[in-house]
Motif scaffolding. Structure first.
Motif, mmCIF file in Angstrom:
data_model
loop_
_atom_site.group_PDB
_atom_site.id
_atom_site.type_symbol
_atom_site.label_atom_id
_atom_site.label_comp_id
_atom_site.label_asym_id
_atom_site.label_seq_id
_atom_site.Cartn_x
_atom_site.Cartn_y
_atom_site.Cartn_z
ATOM 1 N N GLU A 35 0.825 -1.207 0.000
ATOM 2 C CA GLU A 35 0.000 0.000 0.000
ATOM 3 C C GLU A 35 0.860 1.259 0.000
ATOM 4 O O GLU A 35 1.667 1.476 0.898
ATOM 5 C CB GLU A 35 -0.907 0.002 1.244
ATOM 6 N N GLU A 36 0.690 2.055 -1.034
ATOM 7 C CA GLU A 36 1.398 3.327 -1.142
ATOM 8 C C GLU A 36 0.716 4.360 -0.242
ATOM 9 O O GLU A 36 -0.497 4.580 -0.357
ATOM 10 C CB GLU A 36 1.406 3.815 -2.587
ATOM 11 N N LYS A 37 1.475 4.998 0.645
ATOM 12 C CA LYS A 37 0.911 5.979 1.575
ATOM 13 C C LYS A 37 1.069 7.406 1.017
ATOM 14 O O LYS A 37 1.938 7.673 0.187
ATOM 15 C CB LYS A 37 1.604 5.872 2.934
ATOM 16 N N ARG A 38 0.232 8.318 1.504
ATOM 17 C CA ARG A 38 0.268 9.699 1.013
ATOM 18 C C ARG A 38 1.583 10.401 1.318
ATOM 19 O O ARG A 38 1.993 11.314 0.593
ATOM 20 C CB ARG A 38 -0.892 10.491 1.632
ATOM 21 N N ASP A 39 2.246 9.998 2.407
ATOM 22 C CA ASP A 39 3.497 10.654 2.783
ATOM 23 C C ASP A 39 4.698 10.104 2.019
ATOM 24 O O ASP A 39 5.848 10.458 2.300
ATOM 25 C CB ASP A 39 3.728 10.533 4.295
ATOM 26 N N GLY A 40 4.464 9.214 1.033
ATOM 27 C CA GLY A 40 5.548 8.656 0.226
ATOM 28 C C GLY A 40 6.088 7.341 0.749
ATOM 29 O O GLY A 40 6.887 6.686 0.072
ATOM 30 N N SER A 41 5.658 6.942 1.936
ATOM 31 C CA SER A 41 6.110 5.660 2.490
ATOM 32 C C SER A 41 5.268 4.526 1.917
ATOM 33 O O SER A 41 4.317 4.760 1.156
ATOM 34 C CB SER A 41 5.995 5.686 4.017
#
Length: 314
Positions: free
Chosen positions: A235-241
Protein backbone atom coordinates in the motif's frame (compact mmCIF):
# COMPACT_ATOMS: atom_id res chain seq x y z
CA UNK A 1 16.51 4.48 -34.47
CA UNK A 2 18.75 2.28 -32.31
CA UNK A 3 22.46 2.89 -32.30
CA UNK A 4 23.94 -0.01 -34.39
CA UNK A 5 27.01 0.00 -32.15
CA UNK A 6 25.03 -1.07 -29.09
CA UNK A 7 24.82 -4.66 -27.93
CA UNK A 8 22.38 -6.39 -25.62
CA UNK A 9 21.50 -9.90 -24.62
CA UNK A 10 21.08 -12.46 -21.87
CA UNK A 11 23.75 -14.31 -19.90
CA UNK A 12 22.59 -17.24 -17.77
CA UNK A 13 24.58 -17.89 -14.61
CA UNK A 14 24.34 -21.59 -13.73
CA UNK A 15 26.05 -23.97 -11.35
CA UNK A 16 25.71 -26.10 -8.26
CA UNK A 17 23.94 -24.75 -5.16
CA UNK A 18 26.14 -22.42 -3.09
CA UNK A 19 28.74 -22.01 -5.84
CA UNK A 20 28.45 -18.22 -5.49
CA UNK A 21 26.15 -17.44 -8.44
CA UNK A 22 24.08 -14.77 -6.68
CA UNK A 23 27.15 -13.10 -5.21
CA UNK A 24 28.75 -12.98 -8.66
CA UNK A 25 25.62 -11.50 -10.27
CA UNK A 26 25.40 -8.84 -7.57
CA UNK A 27 29.06 -7.95 -8.18
CA UNK A 28 28.65 -7.67 -11.95
CA UNK A 29 25.45 -5.65 -11.70
CA UNK A 30 26.92 -3.41 -9.01
CA UNK A 31 23.97 -3.66 -6.66
CA UNK A 32 21.96 -6.31 -4.87
CA UNK A 33 19.49 -8.10 -7.11
CA UNK A 34 19.71 -11.61 -5.62
CA UNK A 35 19.63 -12.67 -2.00
CA UNK A 36 22.64 -14.46 -0.55
CA UNK A 37 22.65 -16.82 2.44
CA UNK A 38 24.68 -19.76 3.71
CA UNK A 39 21.75 -22.08 3.01
CA UNK A 40 21.99 -24.12 -0.20
CA UNK A 41 19.44 -23.56 -2.97
CA UNK A 42 18.59 -20.07 -1.70
CA UNK A 43 17.72 -18.83 -5.20
CA UNK A 44 14.44 -20.48 -6.17
CA UNK A 45 13.60 -18.72 -9.43
CA UNK A 46 15.48 -16.86 -12.18
CA UNK A 47 16.36 -13.30 -11.16
CA UNK A 48 17.41 -10.81 -13.82
CA UNK A 49 20.10 -8.26 -13.06
CA UNK A 50 21.07 -5.67 -15.66
CA UNK A 51 24.67 -4.55 -16.14
CA UNK A 52 26.26 -2.06 -18.54
CA UNK A 53 29.79 -2.45 -19.89
CA UNK A 54 31.02 -0.09 -22.59
CA UNK A 55 28.27 -0.19 -25.24
CA UNK A 56 26.88 -3.54 -24.12
CA UNK A 57 23.91 -4.23 -21.88
CA UNK A 58 24.00 -7.68 -20.29
CA UNK A 59 20.93 -9.11 -18.60
CA UNK A 60 22.30 -11.64 -16.14
CA UNK A 61 19.87 -14.40 -15.25
CA UNK A 62 20.74 -15.72 -11.80
CA UNK A 63 19.31 -19.24 -11.89
CA UNK A 64 18.56 -21.76 -9.12
CA UNK A 65 21.27 -24.29 -8.39
CA UNK A 66 21.46 -27.38 -10.59
CA UNK A 67 21.41 -30.54 -8.49
CA UNK A 68 19.65 -33.91 -8.22
CA UNK A 69 16.02 -32.94 -7.57
CA UNK A 70 13.94 -34.86 -5.04
CA UNK A 71 10.76 -32.82 -4.55
CA UNK A 72 8.42 -30.90 -6.83
CA UNK A 73 10.01 -27.57 -5.88
CA UNK A 74 13.46 -29.01 -6.60
CA UNK A 75 12.37 -30.19 -10.03
CA UNK A 76 10.79 -26.83 -10.83
CA UNK A 77 13.97 -25.00 -9.80
CA UNK A 78 16.27 -27.20 -11.91
CA UNK A 79 13.93 -26.87 -14.89
CA UNK A 80 14.02 -23.08 -14.51
CA UNK A 81 17.82 -23.12 -14.43
CA UNK A 82 18.16 -25.11 -17.64
CA UNK A 83 15.45 -23.07 -19.36
CA UNK A 84 17.40 -19.92 -18.54
CA UNK A 85 20.54 -21.45 -20.05
CA UNK A 86 18.79 -22.65 -23.20
CA UNK A 87 17.39 -19.19 -23.94
CA UNK A 88 20.56 -17.23 -23.14
CA UNK A 89 23.07 -15.69 -25.55
CA UNK A 90 25.90 -16.64 -23.19
CA UNK A 91 26.29 -19.07 -20.28
CA UNK A 92 28.49 -18.67 -17.22
CA UNK A 93 29.15 -21.84 -15.23
CA UNK A 94 30.16 -20.91 -11.69
CA UNK A 95 32.17 -23.57 -9.87
CA UNK A 96 33.20 -23.49 -6.21
CA UNK A 97 36.86 -24.24 -6.89
CA UNK A 98 37.71 -24.80 -3.23
CA UNK A 99 34.99 -27.44 -2.87
CA UNK A 100 36.22 -29.31 -5.94
CA UNK A 101 39.74 -29.67 -4.55
CA UNK A 102 38.27 -31.29 -1.43
CA UNK A 103 36.60 -34.06 -3.40
CA UNK A 104 37.73 -37.34 -1.88
CA UNK A 105 37.92 -35.85 1.62
CA UNK A 106 34.36 -34.61 2.10
CA UNK A 107 33.09 -33.01 5.25
CA UNK A 108 30.75 -34.86 7.57
CA UNK A 109 27.68 -33.93 5.54
CA UNK A 110 29.20 -35.17 2.29
CA UNK A 111 28.53 -31.78 0.71
CA UNK A 112 31.76 -31.78 -1.29
CA UNK A 113 30.82 -35.05 -2.96
CA UNK A 114 27.47 -33.57 -3.92
CA UNK A 115 29.24 -30.50 -5.28
CA UNK A 116 31.39 -32.67 -7.53
CA UNK A 117 28.35 -34.56 -8.77
CA UNK A 118 26.53 -31.29 -9.49
CA UNK A 119 29.46 -29.93 -11.51
CA UNK A 120 29.53 -33.12 -13.58
CA UNK A 121 25.76 -32.81 -14.04
CA UNK A 122 26.18 -29.30 -15.51
CA UNK A 123 28.98 -30.44 -17.82
CA UNK A 124 26.85 -33.32 -19.11
CA UNK A 125 23.94 -30.93 -19.64
CA UNK A 126 26.08 -28.52 -21.65
CA UNK A 127 27.36 -31.35 -23.83
CA UNK A 128 23.85 -32.64 -24.42
CA UNK A 129 22.66 -29.16 -25.40
CA UNK A 130 25.69 -28.56 -27.62
CA UNK A 131 26.50 -25.34 -25.74
CA UNK A 132 29.78 -23.87 -24.52
CA UNK A 133 30.12 -21.70 -21.45
CA UNK A 134 32.45 -19.32 -19.69
CA UNK A 135 33.91 -21.14 -16.69
CA UNK A 136 34.08 -19.01 -13.54
CA UNK A 137 36.26 -20.75 -10.95
CA UNK A 138 35.07 -19.03 -7.81
CA UNK A 139 36.46 -18.78 -4.25
CA UNK A 140 40.06 -19.07 -5.46
CA UNK A 141 41.22 -17.07 -2.44
CA UNK A 142 40.54 -20.21 -0.38
CA UNK A 143 42.98 -22.49 -2.22
CA UNK A 144 46.57 -22.87 -3.38
CA UNK A 145 47.83 -22.21 -6.91
CA UNK A 146 48.87 -25.75 -7.93
CA UNK A 147 45.57 -27.55 -7.22
CA UNK A 148 43.72 -24.62 -8.77
CA UNK A 149 45.65 -24.95 -12.03
CA UNK A 150 45.12 -28.72 -12.03
CA UNK A 151 41.39 -28.22 -11.58
CA UNK A 152 41.28 -25.66 -14.39
CA UNK A 153 43.06 -28.08 -16.73
CA UNK A 154 40.76 -30.97 -15.82
CA UNK A 155 37.64 -28.94 -16.46
CA UNK A 156 39.07 -27.40 -19.63
CA UNK A 157 39.64 -30.91 -20.99
CA UNK A 158 35.88 -31.52 -20.98
CA UNK A 159 35.63 -29.27 -24.05
CA UNK A 160 32.57 -27.32 -22.91
CA UNK A 161 34.31 -24.06 -21.94
CA UNK A 162 35.29 -21.25 -24.29
CA UNK A 163 37.26 -19.31 -21.64
CA UNK A 164 38.22 -19.84 -18.01
CA UNK A 165 38.24 -17.11 -15.36
CA UNK A 166 39.57 -17.40 -11.84
CA UNK A 167 37.87 -15.08 -9.40
CA UNK A 168 36.53 -14.30 -5.98
CA UNK A 169 32.95 -13.13 -6.30
CA UNK A 170 32.90 -11.94 -2.69
CA UNK A 171 35.98 -9.73 -3.08
CA UNK A 172 35.36 -8.82 -6.71
CA UNK A 173 38.75 -10.12 -7.86
CA UNK A 174 38.68 -11.15 -11.53
CA UNK A 175 35.02 -10.19 -11.98
CA UNK A 176 35.82 -7.28 -14.31
CA UNK A 177 37.62 -9.54 -16.79
CA UNK A 178 34.65 -11.91 -16.92
CA UNK A 179 32.23 -9.01 -17.39
CA UNK A 180 34.27 -7.67 -20.29
CA UNK A 181 34.42 -11.07 -22.01
CA UNK A 182 30.68 -11.65 -21.64
CA UNK A 183 29.86 -8.15 -22.92
CA UNK A 184 31.79 -8.83 -26.12
CA UNK A 185 29.61 -11.86 -26.91
CA UNK A 186 26.33 -9.96 -26.74
CA UNK A 187 24.58 -9.62 -30.11
CA UNK A 188 24.19 -6.21 -31.72
CA UNK A 189 20.88 -4.54 -30.96
CA UNK A 190 19.11 -1.90 -28.91
CA UNK A 191 19.14 -2.00 -25.13
CA UNK A 192 16.41 -4.12 -23.58
CA UNK A 193 16.11 -1.95 -20.46
CA UNK A 194 16.84 1.68 -19.57
CA UNK A 195 20.62 1.99 -18.97
CA UNK A 196 20.09 2.97 -15.33
CA UNK A 197 17.84 0.00 -14.47
CA UNK A 198 19.58 -2.66 -12.37
CA UNK A 199 16.95 -5.38 -12.04
CA UNK A 200 13.87 -6.85 -13.64
CA UNK A 201 11.99 -7.97 -10.54
CA UNK A 202 8.65 -6.70 -9.19
CA UNK A 203 9.15 -4.74 -5.97
CA UNK A 204 6.70 -6.95 -4.09
CA UNK A 205 8.69 -10.03 -5.04
CA UNK A 206 11.99 -8.35 -4.18
CA UNK A 207 10.58 -7.43 -0.78
CA UNK A 208 9.58 -11.04 -0.13
CA UNK A 209 13.05 -12.22 -1.13
CA UNK A 210 14.74 -9.74 1.21
CA UNK A 211 12.65 -10.99 4.13
CA UNK A 212 13.39 -14.62 3.20
CA UNK A 213 17.09 -13.81 3.22
CA UNK A 214 16.91 -12.28 6.69
CA UNK A 215 14.87 -15.27 7.84
CA UNK A 216 17.50 -17.75 6.75
CA UNK A 217 20.40 -15.66 8.04
CA UNK A 218 18.78 -15.33 11.47
CA UNK A 219 17.60 -18.94 11.80
CA UNK A 220 20.02 -20.78 9.51
CA UNK A 221 20.65 -23.84 11.69
CA UNK A 222 17.13 -24.05 13.10
CA UNK A 223 14.88 -23.36 10.16
CA UNK A 224 14.04 -26.04 7.57
CA UNK A 225 14.49 -25.35 3.87
CA UNK A 226 10.72 -25.60 3.33
CA UNK A 227 9.91 -21.99 4.20
CA UNK A 228 8.42 -19.37 1.91
CA UNK A 229 7.61 -15.65 2.07
CA UNK A 230 4.79 -14.00 0.15
CA UNK A 231 3.97 -10.29 -0.06
CA UNK A 232 0.26 -10.20 0.76
CA UNK A 233 -0.29 -6.45 0.31
CA UNK A 234 1.58 -3.35 -0.85
CA UNK A 235 0.00 0.00 0.00
CA UNK A 236 1.40 3.33 -1.14
CA UNK A 237 0.91 5.98 1.57
CA UNK A 238 0.27 9.70 1.01
CA UNK A 239 3.50 10.65 2.78
CA UNK A 240 5.55 8.66 0.23
CA UNK A 241 6.11 5.66 2.49
CA UNK A 242 4.89 2.14 1.76
CA UNK A 243 3.02 -0.32 3.97
CA UNK A 244 3.95 -3.94 3.27
CA UNK A 245 2.31 -7.02 4.74
CA UNK A 246 4.00 -10.37 4.26
CA UNK A 247 3.17 -13.94 5.17
CA UNK A 248 5.87 -16.42 6.14
CA UNK A 249 4.75 -19.97 5.37
CA UNK A 250 6.07 -22.92 7.38
CA UNK A 251 4.91 -26.53 7.33
CA UNK A 252 4.48 -27.29 11.04
CA UNK A 253 3.46 -25.51 14.23
CA UNK A 254 6.88 -26.24 15.75
CA UNK A 255 8.49 -24.29 12.89
CA UNK A 256 6.15 -21.37 13.53
CA UNK A 257 7.42 -21.22 17.10
CA UNK A 258 11.02 -21.11 15.81
CA UNK A 259 10.28 -18.20 13.46
CA UNK A 260 8.48 -16.26 16.18
CA UNK A 261 11.17 -16.91 18.79
CA UNK A 262 10.89 -16.47 22.53
CA UNK A 263 8.49 -13.61 23.25
CA UNK A 264 8.52 -12.77 19.53
CA UNK A 265 12.18 -11.71 19.53
CA UNK A 266 13.19 -13.61 16.37
CA UNK A 267 10.39 -12.29 14.18
CA UNK A 268 10.98 -8.72 15.41
CA UNK A 269 14.67 -8.93 14.57
CA UNK A 270 13.96 -10.44 11.14
CA UNK A 271 11.41 -7.72 10.43
CA UNK A 272 13.74 -4.95 11.53
CA UNK A 273 16.62 -6.15 9.35
CA UNK A 274 14.35 -6.64 6.34
CA UNK A 275 12.76 -3.21 6.82
CA UNK A 276 16.14 -1.47 7.08
CA UNK A 277 17.39 -3.03 3.85
CA UNK A 278 14.14 -2.35 2.01
CA UNK A 279 14.28 1.31 3.05
CA UNK A 280 17.82 1.51 1.67
CA UNK A 281 16.84 -0.17 -1.62
CA UNK A 282 13.57 1.71 -2.11
CA UNK A 283 14.88 5.03 -0.81
CA UNK A 284 11.86 5.69 1.39
CA UNK A 285 10.25 4.76 4.68
CA UNK A 286 8.85 1.23 4.92
CA UNK A 287 6.21 -0.08 7.33
CA UNK A 288 6.71 -3.85 7.34
CA UNK A 289 4.33 -6.28 9.01
CA UNK A 290 5.14 -9.99 9.15
CA UNK A 291 2.72 -12.85 9.84
CA UNK A 292 3.63 -16.51 10.25
CA UNK A 293 1.21 -19.12 8.91
CA UNK A 294 1.33 -22.91 9.06
CA UNK A 295 0.57 -24.36 5.64
CA UNK A 296 1.34 -28.05 5.39
CA UNK A 297 3.05 -29.05 2.16
CA UNK A 298 3.01 -25.47 0.87
CA UNK A 299 5.52 -26.54 -1.79
CA UNK A 300 2.73 -28.65 -3.36
CA UNK A 301 0.47 -25.60 -3.83
CA UNK A 302 0.24 -24.52 -7.48
CA UNK A 303 -0.67 -20.93 -6.50
CA UNK A 304 2.78 -20.32 -4.99
CA UNK A 305 4.65 -21.32 -8.19
CA UNK A 306 3.06 -19.02 -10.76
CA UNK A 307 4.24 -15.68 -9.26
CA UNK A 308 7.81 -17.04 -9.26
CA UNK A 309 7.67 -18.08 -12.92
CA UNK A 310 8.20 -21.73 -11.98
CA UNK A 311 6.52 -24.70 -13.67
CA UNK A 312 4.32 -26.71 -11.32
CA UNK A 313 3.82 -29.81 -13.47
CA UNK A 314 7.37 -31.14 -13.61
Amino acid sequence: MADPSTRSGFAAVIGAPNAGKSTLVNQMVGTKVSIVTHKVQTTRFPVRGVAMHDDSQIVFVDTPGIFAPRRRLDRAMVRAAWTGAEEADAIIHVVDAAAQTRIGTPDETGSDHRSGDDVARVIDGLKEAGRTAFLALNKIDAMKREPLLELAQTLNDTGVYSQIFMLSATKGDGVGDLLKAVSETMPEGPYLYPPDQAADLPQSLLAAEITREKLFLRLHAELPYATAVETASWEEKRDGSVRIEQTIFVERESQRAIVLGKQGRAIREIGQRAREELEEILGRRVHLFLHVKVKENWSEQRSLYTPLGLEFDV
